[in-house]
Design a protein around this motif. Sequence first.
Motif, PDB file in Angstrom:
ATOM      1  N   LEU A   1       0.835  -1.199   0.000  1.00 34.85           N
ATOM      2  CA  LEU A   1       0.000   0.000   0.000  1.00 34.85           C
ATOM      3  C   LEU A   1       0.873   1.255   0.000  1.00 34.85           C
ATOM      4  N   LEU A   2       1.856   1.290   0.871  1.00 34.85           N
ATOM      5  CA  LEU A   2       2.726   2.461   0.954  1.00 34.85           C
ATOM      6  C   LEU A   2       3.570   2.632  -0.297  1.00 34.85           C
ATOM      7  N   GLY A   3       3.966   1.525  -0.908  1.00 30.36           N
ATOM      8  CA  GLY A   3       4.716   1.626  -2.154  1.00 30.36           C
ATOM      9  C   GLY A   3       3.957   2.399  -3.209  1.00 30.36           C
ATOM     10  N   GLU A   4       2.662   2.189  -3.272  1.00 32.08           N
ATOM     11  CA  GLU A   4       1.818   2.903  -4.234  1.00 32.08           C
ATOM     12  C   GLU A   4       1.564   4.348  -3.792  1.00 32.08           C
ATOM     13  N   VAL A   5       1.186   4.511  -2.540  1.00 31.66           N
ATOM     14  CA  VAL A   5       0.737   5.817  -2.059  1.00 31.66           C
ATOM     15  C   VAL A   5       1.899   6.800  -1.866  1.00 31.66           C
ATOM     16  N   LEU A   6       3.048   6.322  -1.413  1.00 33.53           N
ATOM     17  CA  LEU A   6       4.169   7.225  -1.149  1.00 33.53           C
ATOM     18  C   LEU A   6       5.036   7.502  -2.374  1.00 33.53           C
ATOM     19  N   LYS A   7       4.825   6.775  -3.437  1.00 31.67           N
ATOM     20  CA  LYS A   7       5.669   6.929  -4.626  1.00 31.67           C
ATOM     21  C   LYS A   7       5.804   8.383  -5.096  1.00 31.67           C
ATOM     22  N   PRO A   8       4.730   9.163  -5.183  1.00 27.88           N
ATOM     23  CA  PRO A   8       4.875  10.546  -5.648  1.00 27.88           C
ATOM     24  C   PRO A   8       5.669  11.442  -4.688  1.00 27.88           C
ATOM     25  N   TYR A   9       5.818  11.018  -3.441  1.00 29.42           N
ATOM     26  CA  TYR A   9       6.477  11.831  -2.420  1.00 29.42           C
ATOM     27  C   TYR A   9       7.877  11.322  -2.062  1.00 29.42           C
ATOM     28  N   ARG A  10       8.329  10.265  -2.728  1.00 31.95           N
ATOM     29  CA  ARG A  10       9.535   9.561  -2.275  1.00 31.95           C
ATOM     30  C   ARG A  10      10.730  10.474  -2.055  1.00 31.95           C
ATOM     31  N   ASP A  11      10.922  11.476  -2.889  1.00 28.11           N
ATOM     32  CA  ASP A  11      12.090  12.351  -2.733  1.00 28.11           C
ATOM     33  C   ASP A  11      11.903  13.408  -1.646  1.00 28.11           C
ATOM     34  N   LYS A  12      10.730  13.427  -0.991  1.00 30.32           N
ATOM     35  CA  LYS A  12      10.448  14.412   0.047  1.00 30.32           C
ATOM     36  C   LYS A  12      10.296  13.792   1.431  1.00 30.32           C
ATOM     37  N   ILE A  13      10.399  12.472   1.518  1.00 31.58           N
ATOM     38  CA  ILE A  13      10.127  11.794   2.787  1.00 31.58           C
ATOM     39  C   ILE A  13      11.299  10.910   3.206  1.00 31.58           C
ATOM     40  N   VAL A  14      11.256  10.507   4.459  1.00 27.53           N
ATOM     41  CA  VAL A  14      12.162   9.504   5.005  1.00 27.53           C
ATOM     42  C   VAL A  14      11.326   8.242   5.173  1.00 27.53           C
TER      43      VAL A  14
END
Length: 170
Positions: free
Chosen positions: A68-81
């Motif tokens: 689930l997180l792989g899909e949802v966080l993908k657009p934010y990956r360069d902004k998150i830890v």
Amino acid sequence: MNKRILGKDLEVSSIGFGCMGMSHAYGTVSTRKEAEALIAEAIECGCTFFDTAEIYGTTEDPHHNEKLLGEVLKPYRDKIVLASKCGIRFDETATTVNKPLIPDGRPETIRASIDGSLQRLKTDHLDLYYIHRIDPTVPIEETAGAMKELMEQGKITHWGLSEADEDIIA
């Protein structure tokens, strides 16, 4: 939102987002739409630290949370830890409703676990990878050696321990 440094140099928001409840342990499993809305709101509020584990899931899909997180966080990956945990599994032979946890800190388990987590989380590295529980049958130096290898390979940038006592940390 305020920031904190974990370890020597990993900057995270002072409030992190533990994602377990979206897939495991607390009520119904979140839909993708619900997860997207919740994570977007957390990011808007300044949250940068998102934590999961390979075992956060359901009986039908034991890795639901990472997927689930792989899909949802993908657009934010360069902004998150992004953090995930390894080193425990459920005792599937148990007949109890809440299956006991079995620690497994063997280097071969850690190496296999990271590859699965990276695939499910749709990323080439984790910012923090840590042992979910200390395995009393494996010297911590062996576990640390496996983590060092993952850092050298670029699969993780930081590693840590969860629920470790003072003696293990020393």
